[in-house]
Write a protein that holds these residues in place. Sequence first.
Motif, PDB file in Angstrom:
ATOM      1  N   ALA A 163      -3.534 -12.117  13.937  1.00  0.00           N
ATOM      2  CA  ALA A 163      -3.664 -11.389  15.205  1.00  0.00           C
ATOM      3  C   ALA A 163      -2.615 -11.842  16.209  1.00  0.00           C
ATOM      4  CB  ALA A 163      -5.061 -11.592  15.769  1.00  0.00           C
ATOM      5  N   SER A 164      -2.435 -13.152  16.364  1.00  0.00           N
ATOM      6  CA  SER A 164      -1.474 -13.648  17.354  1.00  0.00           C
ATOM      7  C   SER A 164      -0.047 -13.296  16.967  1.00  0.00           C
ATOM      8  CB  SER A 164      -1.625 -15.164  17.523  1.00  0.00           C
ATOM      9  OG  SER A 164      -1.297 -15.851  16.321  1.00  0.00           O
ATOM     10  N   ILE A 165       0.249 -13.366  15.682  1.00  0.00           N
ATOM     11  CA  ILE A 165       1.595 -13.028  15.210  1.00  0.00           C
ATOM     12  C   ILE A 165       1.814 -11.523  15.304  1.00  0.00           C
ATOM     13  CG2 ILE A 165       3.134 -13.058  13.210  1.00  0.00           C
ATOM     14  CD1 ILE A 165       1.571 -15.634  12.357  1.00  0.00           C
ATOM     15  N   GLY A 166       0.774 -10.751  14.949  1.00  0.00           N
ATOM     16  CA  GLY A 166       0.897  -9.296  14.992  1.00  0.00           C
ATOM     17  C   GLY A 166       1.195  -8.769  16.382  1.00  0.00           C
ATOM     18  N   THR A 167       0.649  -9.419  17.404  1.00  0.00           N
ATOM     19  CA  THR A 167       0.912  -9.009  18.783  1.00  0.00           C
ATOM     20  C   THR A 167       2.399  -9.067  19.090  1.00  0.00           C
ATOM     21  OG1 THR A 167      -1.252  -9.812  19.483  1.00  0.00           O
ATOM     22  CG2 THR A 167       0.415  -9.523  21.196  1.00  0.00           C
ATOM     23  N   ASP A 172       8.430  -5.417  18.284  1.00  0.00           N
ATOM     24  CA  ASP A 172       9.829  -5.449  17.853  1.00  0.00           C
ATOM     25  C   ASP A 172      10.056  -4.583  16.622  1.00  0.00           C
ATOM     26  OD1 ASP A 172      12.161  -6.683  16.190  1.00  0.00           O
ATOM     27  OD2 ASP A 172      12.472  -7.316  18.267  1.00  0.00           O
ATOM     28  N   PRO A 173      10.832  -3.493  16.750  1.00  0.00           N
ATOM     29  CA  PRO A 173      11.047  -2.596  15.613  1.00  0.00           C
ATOM     30  C   PRO A 173      11.716  -3.272  14.422  1.00  0.00           C
ATOM     31  CG  PRO A 173      11.743  -1.561  17.666  1.00  0.00           C
ATOM     32  CD  PRO A 173      11.455  -2.992  17.987  1.00  0.00           C
ATOM     33  N   ALA A 174      12.679  -4.165  14.663  1.00  0.00           N
ATOM     34  CA  ALA A 174      13.407  -4.781  13.556  1.00  0.00           C
ATOM     35  C   ALA A 174      12.511  -5.685  12.726  1.00  0.00           C
ATOM     36  CB  ALA A 174      14.595  -5.575  14.102  1.00  0.00           C
ATOM     37  N   ILE A 175      11.713  -6.523  13.389  1.00  0.00           N
ATOM     38  CA  ILE A 175      10.808  -7.407  12.661  1.00  0.00           C
ATOM     39  C   ILE A 175       9.753  -6.585  11.927  1.00  0.00           C
ATOM     40  CG2 ILE A 175       9.145  -9.289  12.873  1.00  0.00           C
ATOM     41  CD1 ILE A 175      10.681 -10.280  15.299  1.00  0.00           C
ATOM     42  N   THR A 176       9.230  -5.554  12.590  1.00  0.00           N
ATOM     43  CA  THR A 176       8.244  -4.687  11.944  1.00  0.00           C
ATOM     44  C   THR A 176       8.794  -4.095  10.662  1.00  0.00           C
ATOM     45  OG1 THR A 176       7.186  -4.132  14.044  1.00  0.00           O
ATOM     46  CG2 THR A 176       6.858  -2.601  12.229  1.00  0.00           C
ATOM     47  N   ALA A 177      10.037  -3.601  10.712  1.00  0.00           N
ATOM     48  CA  ALA A 177      10.643  -2.990   9.532  1.00  0.00           C
ATOM     49  C   ALA A 177      10.730  -3.979   8.379  1.00  0.00           C
ATOM     50  CB  ALA A 177      12.040  -2.464   9.884  1.00  0.00           C
ATOM     51  N   LYS A 178      11.138  -5.221   8.666  1.00  0.00           N
ATOM     52  CA  LYS A 178      11.270  -6.213   7.609  1.00  0.00           C
ATOM     53  C   LYS A 178       9.910  -6.625   7.040  1.00  0.00           C
ATOM     54  CE  LYS A 178      15.687  -6.762   7.117  1.00  0.00           C
ATOM     55  NZ  LYS A 178      16.344  -6.388   5.864  1.00  0.00           N
ATOM     56  N   ALA A 190      -0.473  -3.988  -4.697  1.00  0.00           N
ATOM     57  CA  ALA A 190      -1.018  -3.428  -5.938  1.00  0.00           C
ATOM     58  C   ALA A 190      -0.947  -1.910  -5.944  1.00  0.00           C
ATOM     59  CB  ALA A 190      -2.457  -3.890  -6.123  1.00  0.00           C
ATOM     60  N   GLY A 191       0.194  -1.375  -5.540  1.00  0.00           N
ATOM     61  CA  GLY A 191       0.419   0.058  -5.597  1.00  0.00           C
ATOM     62  C   GLY A 191       0.057   0.816  -4.343  1.00  0.00           C
ATOM     63  N   ARG A 192      -0.609   0.169  -3.371  1.00  0.00           N
ATOM     64  CA  ARG A 192      -0.948   0.851  -2.120  1.00  0.00           C
ATOM     65  C   ARG A 192       0.241   0.812  -1.173  1.00  0.00           C
ATOM     66  NH1 ARG A 192      -4.746  -3.056  -2.393  1.00  0.00           N
ATOM     67  NH2 ARG A 192      -4.127  -3.874  -0.362  1.00  0.00           N
ATOM     68  N   ASN A 193       0.306   1.807  -0.289  1.00  0.00           N
ATOM     69  CA  ASN A 193       1.294   1.795   0.779  1.00  0.00           C
ATOM     70  C   ASN A 193       0.645   1.247   2.043  1.00  0.00           C
ATOM     71  OD1 ASN A 193       2.542   4.755  -0.579  1.00  0.00           O
ATOM     72  ND2 ASN A 193       3.775   2.923  -0.346  1.00  0.00           N
ATOM     73  N   VAL A 194       1.289   0.297   2.677  1.00  0.00           N
ATOM     74  CA  VAL A 194       0.763  -0.312   3.896  1.00  0.00           C
ATOM     75  C   VAL A 194       1.684   0.033   5.051  1.00  0.00           C
ATOM     76  CG1 VAL A 194       0.240  -2.479   5.078  1.00  0.00           C
ATOM     77  CG2 VAL A 194      -0.337  -2.208   2.658  1.00  0.00           C
ATOM     78  N   SER A 195       1.129   0.613   6.106  1.00  0.00           N
ATOM     79  CA  SER A 195       1.930   0.903   7.302  1.00  0.00           C
ATOM     80  C   SER A 195       1.344   0.249   8.536  1.00  0.00           C
ATOM     81  CB  SER A 195       2.048   2.415   7.537  1.00  0.00           C
ATOM     82  OG  SER A 195       0.784   2.971   7.838  1.00  0.00           O
ATOM     83  N   ASP A 196       0.187  -0.397   8.414  1.00  0.00           N
ATOM     84  CA  ASP A 196      -0.442  -1.080   9.543  1.00  0.00           C
ATOM     85  C   ASP A 196       0.098  -2.503   9.636  1.00  0.00           C
ATOM     86  OD1 ASP A 196      -2.787  -1.191  11.581  1.00  0.00           O
ATOM     87  OD2 ASP A 196      -3.034  -2.983  10.337  1.00  0.00           O
ATOM     88  N   VAL A 197       0.647  -2.856  10.786  1.00  0.00           N
ATOM     89  CA  VAL A 197       1.309  -4.149  10.936  1.00  0.00           C
ATOM     90  C   VAL A 197       0.316  -5.300  10.791  1.00  0.00           C
ATOM     91  CG1 VAL A 197       2.633  -5.611  12.511  1.00  0.00           C
ATOM     92  CG2 VAL A 197       3.124  -3.172  12.366  1.00  0.00           C
ATOM     93  N   GLY A 198      -0.860  -5.185  11.402  1.00  0.00           N
ATOM     94  CA  GLY A 198      -1.852  -6.243  11.294  1.00  0.00           C
ATOM     95  C   GLY A 198      -2.271  -6.492   9.860  1.00  0.00           C
ATOM     96  N   GLN A 199      -2.497  -5.412   9.110  1.00  0.00           N
ATOM     97  CA  GLN A 199      -2.855  -5.551   7.702  1.00  0.00           C
ATOM     98  C   GLN A 199      -1.723  -6.191   6.912  1.00  0.00           C
ATOM     99  OE1 GLN A 199      -3.610  -1.833   5.713  1.00  0.00           O
ATOM    100  NE2 GLN A 199      -4.322  -2.807   3.830  1.00  0.00           N
ATOM    101  N   ALA A 200      -0.486  -5.798   7.243  1.00  0.00           N
ATOM    102  CA  ALA A 200       0.669  -6.363   6.538  1.00  0.00           C
ATOM    103  C   ALA A 200       0.764  -7.871   6.752  1.00  0.00           C
ATOM    104  CB  ALA A 200       1.951  -5.676   7.010  1.00  0.00           C
TER     105      ALA A 200
END
Length: 390
Positions: A163-167, A172-178, A190-200
Motif C-alpha cells: 500500500a505505501s509503495i503503491g501510493t 509516476d507513469p514510468a515506474i508504473t509501466a516498468k 500464471a497467464g492472467r493480465n494484471v493492470s491494477d498497480v496495487g495488485q502488481a
Amino acid sequence: MTRRPHILFVDDEPMIIEGLGRMLRPCRKRWEMSFAEGGAAALDVLRSRPCDVVVSDFRMPGIDGAALLEHVRAEYPGTSRIILSGQTDEHNLLKIMMLAHEMLTKPATPEQLIATIERLLAVPAADDGEERVPVAFGESLPSPPHTLIELVSALDADDASAASIGTIVERDPAITAKVLHLVNSSAYTAGRNVSDVGQAIALLGPPTLRGLVLLHDLIRVFDAGGTLPAAWIDTLTRHAIESSRLARLLGDGTEWQSHAFTAGLLHEVGQLVMASARPAEFRDALAAWKEGDSTLQEQEKRMFDVSHVQVGARLLGRWGLPDAVVEAVAGHAAPLPSGAVTSAAEAVALAHAVVEAEDGPVCGALAGATMELDATVRDAVSRWHRDRAH
C-alpha cells in the motif's frame, strides 16, 4: 503470397528441441519454424533469414539466453523476444525482463506458448507502414528524480508495504509501466493480465521492486544532460496523474475502471520514450509545436515519421499489458465520445481532453474539441474538481 511468420526456438538440450518440434507440429501451416541447439547456432539462423520471434532458454553454455537476446535486441530490433526457462529466482527475473518481451516458465503448455507467440505477432513490426516505430525509441523510460528518491526511501523503510509503495508508484507513469511490465510475466500471473498497480506490487513484493530500482537502474534520473525544458517532465506527470484520476471516476463501478485508471496514467508514455531516446530532437519537436498551430503528433511525424501515440501503444502492447489498456493509450487522441462513457478508451480520451482544457495542453491532440457531457459524465467531472480542491 503473404510470408508466414518465422519463429526461432533455441535450447541447448536436444531432447527439449525435439519436444518443442513435436508439440508445435500443428502450427506448421501457420508458421515457419527453426530449431537451434544453443546460442551460436541461433545466431547462424538469424544471419541467414529474417525472424519474427525468438524463443530461447535462459541458461545455456557458451552464448547464454541473456547474451543471445542482447544481440537480438541490438541487431534485430523488429524481432520479438521470449524467454522459456525454469530460472525464476529474483536476480534472473530482473535480468530477463530487461531483455525479453515475455517470459514463460518451463514446462509451458502448448496453449501458453502459442498464445504468447501469436500475441507478439499481432503487434505491428518495426517496419509496418504507418505503424512503423523507429529503432531508437526503445524501452527505457525516465522518471522525475524526486519520485525516485521517494520510492527508494519507502522501499528501505521497516514498515514497507504494497500500500505505501503503491501510493508512490501510482504517481509516476514510468515506474508504473516498468512494474506492470514485470508483473505481466507468467512467473507472477500464471497467464492472467494484471493492470491494477496495487495488485502488481503485492504480487512482486518489496524486494523485487527494490531490485528493479536499485540493481538494474530501470528508473533513471530524467534528462541528466539538461537537454529538455526543466518543467516539462513534471507537467507531463501531473497531466497523467489527473487524467488517471478522472478516468477512474468516469469508470466508477464498471468492470473496466482499473483499466481506465492505468491507461490514464500511461497514455503519454510514448513522449517519455521519445524524450529518453532522442532528447535533442524531441526538444525541437516540442518547441515547434509550441510555436505553431499544429499538434505535437504532427510535429513528431514530420521529424520522426511516427507519433508518441504509436510509440506508447506499441511499447505497452509488446510488454503484455491488457488489450483494453493498450487500446486506450492508442486512442487517447481519438474523437471524443458523445453521451455516456462506455469503455476505458472513451474514458481516457475524455479525461485527457478535460485535463488539457483546464491545465493546458501536453500534446494538443484535441485542442478546441467540443465536449458534450451527459449527466453521469458531468457528475464524475464535478467529483474530480472537488477532489482536486482538497
